[in-house]
Motif scaffolding. Sequence first.
Motif, short mmCIF file in Angstrom:
data_model
loop_
_atom_site.label_atom_id
_atom_site.label_comp_id
_atom_site.label_asym_id
_atom_site.label_seq_id
_atom_site.Cartn_x
_atom_site.Cartn_y
_atom_site.Cartn_z
N UNK A 149 8.26 4.03 -15.11
CA UNK A 149 8.46 4.55 -13.76
C UNK A 149 7.23 4.28 -12.89
N UNK A 150 6.04 4.33 -13.49
CA UNK A 150 4.81 4.09 -12.74
C UNK A 150 4.75 2.67 -12.20
N UNK A 151 5.15 1.69 -13.02
CA UNK A 151 5.14 0.30 -12.59
C UNK A 151 6.17 0.09 -11.48
N UNK A 152 7.32 0.71 -11.61
CA UNK A 152 8.36 0.60 -10.58
C UNK A 152 7.85 1.16 -9.25
N UNK A 153 7.20 2.32 -9.29
CA UNK A 153 6.64 2.92 -8.07
C UNK A 153 5.58 2.02 -7.44
N UNK A 154 4.73 1.42 -8.28
CA UNK A 154 3.71 0.51 -7.78
C UNK A 154 4.36 -0.69 -7.10
N UNK A 155 5.34 -1.29 -7.75
CA UNK A 155 6.00 -2.46 -7.17
C UNK A 155 6.79 -2.09 -5.92
N UNK A 156 7.41 -0.94 -5.90
CA UNK A 156 8.11 -0.47 -4.70
C UNK A 156 7.13 -0.35 -3.54
N UNK A 157 5.99 0.27 -3.80
CA UNK A 157 5.00 0.45 -2.73
C UNK A 157 4.46 -0.89 -2.24
N UNK A 158 4.26 -1.85 -3.13
CA UNK A 158 3.79 -3.17 -2.67
C UNK A 158 4.88 -3.89 -1.89
N UNK A 159 6.15 -3.69 -2.27
CA UNK A 159 7.25 -4.32 -1.54
C UNK A 159 7.48 -3.70 -0.17
N UNK A 160 7.03 -2.50 0.03
CA UNK A 160 7.19 -1.86 1.33
C UNK A 160 6.04 -2.18 2.28
N UNK A 161 5.00 -2.85 1.78
CA UNK A 161 3.86 -3.18 2.65
C UNK A 161 4.26 -4.08 3.81
N UNK A 162 4.96 -5.16 3.55
CA UNK A 162 5.31 -6.11 4.61
C UNK A 162 6.17 -5.45 5.68
N UNK A 163 7.27 -4.77 5.32
CA UNK A 163 8.05 -4.15 6.40
C UNK A 163 7.30 -3.05 7.15
N UNK A 164 6.51 -2.26 6.44
CA UNK A 164 5.75 -1.20 7.11
C UNK A 164 4.71 -1.82 8.05
#
Length: 130
Positions: free
Chosen positions: A1-16
């Motif tokens: 779950x920790x890796x998924x959260x990390x990857x989710x947060x990195x994937x949200x960088x560009x749109x944010x």
Amino acid sequence: MGFWLFMLSTNLLIPVLMIGIGWYFLKKPPKNINPLFGYRTTRSMKNVDTWAFAHQTCGKIWVRWGWVVLVVSLIPMLAVLGKDEDTIGWVSTAVCLLQLIPLLGSIVPVERALKKTFDESGNRREKLPE
């Protein structure tokens, strides 16, 4: 779950960042033409008028597309919730690469709008009488 959260947060960088910088360009565009920050193309840097127009246009596009990219990026990431790290990593990489399309693709409509509004010297085109 920790890796998924990390990857989710990195994937949200560009749109944010698209939403945040787009909003910034709309509200407080860089006043002076500079080589470090802003929408910098040959056409946008002709004069202060083209510079301001390019930032307004880019800002509108980035805010609109940023929200779309954010929502669309969440869908595949939710689909891999609970999957193994390799799957999450590959999907996350694909999402990130696909996010570059609207990010870089925004140059096309901004340049079209500049070309339609300004001549090659950066002077506003005369509007035809209706």
